[in-house]
Design a protein around this motif. Structure first.
Motif, PDB file in Angstrom:
ATOM      1  N   GLU A  29       0.833  -1.203   0.000  1.00 55.75           N
ATOM      2  CA  GLU A  29       0.000   0.000   0.000  1.00 55.75           C
ATOM      3  C   GLU A  29       0.867   1.254   0.000  1.00 55.75           C
ATOM      4  N   ALA A  30       1.924   1.245   0.802  1.00 57.00           N
ATOM      5  CA  ALA A  30       2.835   2.391   0.837  1.00 57.00           C
ATOM      6  C   ALA A  30       3.447   2.633  -0.539  1.00 57.00           C
ATOM      7  N   LYS A  31       3.843   1.549  -1.213  1.00 59.69           N
ATOM      8  CA  LYS A  31       4.433   1.677  -2.548  1.00 59.69           C
ATOM      9  C   LYS A  31       3.402   2.183  -3.547  1.00 59.69           C
ATOM     10  N   ARG A  32       2.157   1.761  -3.410  1.00 60.19           N
ATOM     11  CA  ARG A  32       1.099   2.230  -4.309  1.00 60.19           C
ATOM     12  C   ARG A  32       0.884   3.733  -4.151  1.00 60.19           C
ATOM     13  N   HIS A  33       0.882   4.218  -2.909  1.00 58.29           N
ATOM     14  CA  HIS A  33       0.749   5.661  -2.676  1.00 58.29           C
ATOM     15  C   HIS A  33       1.939   6.409  -3.277  1.00 58.29           C
ATOM     16  N   PHE A  34       3.128   5.887  -3.043  1.00 55.99           N
ATOM     17  CA  PHE A  34       4.334   6.519  -3.577  1.00 55.99           C
ATOM     18  C   PHE A  34       4.271   6.612  -5.097  1.00 55.99           C
ATOM     19  N   ASP A  35       3.902   5.537  -5.742  1.00 55.35           N
ATOM     20  CA  ASP A  35       3.835   5.528  -7.212  1.00 55.35           C
ATOM     21  C   ASP A  35       2.827   6.543  -7.730  1.00 55.35           C
ATOM     22  N   ALA A  36       1.727   6.724  -7.000  1.00 58.10           N
ATOM     23  CA  ALA A  36       0.712   7.697  -7.426  1.00 58.10           C
ATOM     24  C   ALA A  36       1.256   9.120  -7.341  1.00 58.10           C
ATOM     25  N   TYR A  37       1.836   9.485  -6.220  1.00 54.64           N
ATOM     26  CA  TYR A  37       2.357  10.840  -6.049  1.00 54.64           C
ATOM     27  C   TYR A  37       3.516  11.137  -6.997  1.00 54.64           C
ATOM     28  N   PHE A  38       4.364  10.160  -7.229  1.00 56.83           N
ATOM     29  CA  PHE A  38       5.556  10.378  -8.035  1.00 56.83           C
ATOM     30  C   PHE A  38       5.373   9.999  -9.503  1.00 56.83           C
ATOM     31  N   THR A 248      -0.686  27.135 -10.225  1.00 54.33           N
ATOM     32  CA  THR A 248       0.065  27.517 -11.426  1.00 54.33           C
ATOM     33  C   THR A 248       0.689  28.891 -11.252  1.00 54.33           C
ATOM     34  N   SER A 249      -0.093  29.826 -10.710  1.00 53.48           N
ATOM     35  CA  SER A 249       0.396  31.187 -10.511  1.00 53.48           C
ATOM     36  C   SER A 249       1.531  31.229  -9.491  1.00 53.48           C
ATOM     37  N   MET A 250       1.387  30.514  -8.368  1.00 45.54           N
ATOM     38  CA  MET A 250       2.432  30.504  -7.338  1.00 45.54           C
ATOM     39  C   MET A 250       3.719  29.873  -7.869  1.00 45.54           C
ATOM     40  N   CYS A 251       3.584  28.800  -8.625  1.00 46.65           N
ATOM     41  CA  CYS A 251       4.764  28.128  -9.179  1.00 46.65           C
ATOM     42  C   CYS A 251       5.480  29.030 -10.186  1.00 46.65           C
ATOM     43  N   ALA A 252       4.703  29.700 -11.024  1.00 44.05           N
ATOM     44  CA  ALA A 252       5.296  30.593 -12.010  1.00 44.05           C
ATOM     45  C   ALA A 252       6.028  31.746 -11.327  1.00 44.05           C
ATOM     46  N   SER A 253       5.418  32.297 -10.274  1.00 46.64           N
ATOM     47  CA  SER A 253       6.048  33.402  -9.542  1.00 46.64           C
ATOM     48  C   SER A 253       7.327  32.956  -8.843  1.00 46.64           C
ATOM     49  N   ALA A 254       7.397  31.667  -8.497  1.00 47.72           N
ATOM     50  CA  ALA A 254       8.584  31.134  -7.828  1.00 47.72           C
ATOM     51  C   ALA A 254       9.701  30.796  -8.801  1.00 47.72           C
ATOM     52  N   GLY A 255       9.391  30.839 -10.111  1.00 43.40           N
ATOM     53  CA  GLY A 255      10.417  30.549 -11.111  1.00 43.40           C
ATOM     54  C   GLY A 255      10.381  29.148 -11.666  1.00 43.40           C
ATOM     55  N   LEU A 256       9.237  28.467 -11.520  1.00 39.70           N
ATOM     56  CA  LEU A 256       9.084  27.134 -12.088  1.00 39.70           C
ATOM     57  C   LEU A 256       8.431  27.218 -13.461  1.00 39.70           C
ATOM     58  N   VAL A 257       8.916  26.420 -14.386  1.00 37.73           N
ATOM     59  CA  VAL A 257       8.379  26.395 -15.751  1.00 37.73           C
ATOM     60  C   VAL A 257       8.034  24.963 -16.138  1.00 37.73           C
ATOM     61  N   ASN A 258       7.364  24.836 -17.290  1.00 36.56           N
ATOM     62  CA  ASN A 258       6.993  23.523 -17.840  1.00 36.56           C
ATOM     63  C   ASN A 258       6.251  22.663 -16.810  1.00 36.56           C
ATOM     64  N   LEU A 259       5.236  23.252 -16.207  1.00 37.16           N
ATOM     65  CA  LEU A 259       4.473  22.544 -15.187  1.00 37.16           C
ATOM     66  C   LEU A 259       3.688  21.379 -15.791  1.00 37.16           C
ATOM     67  N   LYS A 260       3.648  20.277 -15.043  1.00 36.99           N
ATOM     68  CA  LYS A 260       2.849  19.119 -15.440  1.00 36.99           C
ATOM     69  C   LYS A 260       2.045  18.660 -14.239  1.00 36.99           C
ATOM     70  N   PHE A 261       0.725  18.744 -14.355  1.00 36.69           N
ATOM     71  CA  PHE A 261      -0.168  18.330 -13.276  1.00 36.69           C
ATOM     72  C   PHE A 261      -0.582  16.870 -13.445  1.00 36.69           C
ATOM     73  N   LEU A 262      -0.774  16.202 -12.331  1.00 36.89           N
ATOM     74  CA  LEU A 262      -1.376  14.879 -12.331  1.00 36.89           C
ATOM     75  C   LEU A 262      -2.884  15.073 -12.428  1.00 36.89           C
ATOM     76  N   ASP A 263      -3.503  14.517 -13.465  1.00 37.72           N
ATOM     77  CA  ASP A 263      -4.930  14.728 -13.692  1.00 37.72           C
ATOM     78  C   ASP A 263      -5.794  13.629 -13.092  1.00 37.72           C
ATOM     79  N   SER A 264      -5.322  13.048 -12.016  1.00 48.30           N
ATOM     80  CA  SER A 264      -6.099  12.058 -11.277  1.00 48.30           C
ATOM     81  C   SER A 264      -5.740  12.202  -9.807  1.00 48.30           C
ATOM     82  N   VAL A 265      -6.445  11.484  -8.943  1.00 46.63           N
ATOM     83  CA  VAL A 265      -6.145  11.526  -7.508  1.00 46.63           C
ATOM     84  C   VAL A 265      -4.701  11.069  -7.293  1.00 46.63           C
ATOM     85  N   PRO A 266      -3.914  11.769  -6.466  1.00 50.78           N
ATOM     86  CA  PRO A 266      -4.280  12.883  -5.569  1.00 50.78           C
ATOM     87  C   PRO A 266      -4.208  14.249  -6.265  1.00 50.78           C
ATOM     88  N   PHE A 267      -5.177  15.098  -5.975  1.00 45.07           N
ATOM     89  CA  PHE A 267      -5.209  16.476  -6.476  1.00 45.07           C
ATOM     90  C   PHE A 267      -4.718  17.436  -5.380  1.00 45.07           C
TER      91      PHE A 267
END
Length: 278
Positions: A29-38, A248-267
């Protein structure tokens, strides 16, 4: 000196992780959670010589999977949970431990090949500043993986109303003494999380769509995880939530580019890269 932490919240997490040190969570279960987040993390850019940080490491539950894949991992946490992480990772000789805050630690700015902070930065007073603090530690082009509580911006109105109602309960429970807080959140886990999660699992087995079922994300989780997350959700004094556009706005202001969101749980889980242009 800017610490950017809430002492009551730090103390609450110290109590939580000493009680739920994750040793009783099934490895699968721990590995399943890890794989989802990462799942959006660019592992192809990381190797055995890479150096990075786990901001708000807690019990070291993510570090146990990351450390064997990298050269050096810095586990940073301001709470007493760091002692739990030390014990859990005592056989990992490439891990360094720092009892420090996101905005005041001993990591050299611009020195890290990667970083991640999962379920942490929505519990600090200034989340935007915390993201900037994390980015400042990275080398140009290095990835940062974040998980921030979502504001149910991809859910219907009734779902958001369900959360607002539960948040009233959270505001009451989070102010209780530790023992009463533990008892209350265990009751919620047993009589709210568990039945709703198992109902979702039953419906899913019947091929009924359960994406919008409350707590359906726990359909295949152990009761241990439900108790842990109930304590996390209802016992933490400071909690903030963000929409995808706000993140997205906070990440851009911090200097992060090429953002990629996970479009499933966890949000919302998102990875970005420190801009090469400083």
């Amino acid at each position: 000196m800017v610490l950017n932490l809430d002492k009551a919240t730090v103390d609450s997490f110290g109590d939580e992780w000493s009680r739920f040190d994750q040793r009783d969570m099934p490895h699968e279960e721990a590995k399943r959670h890890f794989d989802a987040y990462f799942s959006v993390f660019p592992w192809d850019k990381i190797n055995e010589s890479s150096e990075g940080f786990d901001m708000g490491c807690g019990t070291g539950r993510w570090a146990r999977f990351v450390a064997p894949r990298v050269g050096r991992l810095h586990c940073i946490d301001p709470s007493s949970a760091l002692a739990v992480a030390r014990q859990a990772l005592k056989l990992q000789h490439n891990v360094s431990f720092h009892q420090a805050s996101v905005s005041n630690n001993c990591i050299t700015p611009g020195s890290q090949d990667f970083g991640y902070s999962l379920g942490v930065l929505h519990h600090v007073p200034d989340t935007a500043l915390a993201i900037k603090s994390c980015v400042s530690l990275l080398k140009p082009g290095a990835p940062l993986l974040l998980y921030l509580y979502y504001a149910f911006d991809n859910r219907p109105k009734w779902f958001r109303f369900f959360w607002k109602s539960s948040n009233i309960v959270r505001l009451l429970i989070c102010s209780l003494p530790p023992n009463l807080k533990r008892f209350s959140t265990d009751i919620i886990a047993a009589f709210v999380y568990f039945p709703l999660a198992r109902l979702a699992a039953f419906c899913a087995a019947l091929k009924i769509k359960v994406d919008l079922f409350p707590l359906s994300a726990y359909a295949h989780c152990s009761f241990y995880t439900m108790r842990t997350d109930s304590r996390d959700r209802f016992g933490t004094p400071l909690e903030k939530r963000f929409t995808r556009s706000q993140i997205t706005s906070m990440c851009a202001s911090a200097g992060l580019v090429n953002l990629k969101f996970l479009d499933s749980v966890p949000f919302w889980c998102v990875v970005g890269y420190k801009s090469l242009i400083q």
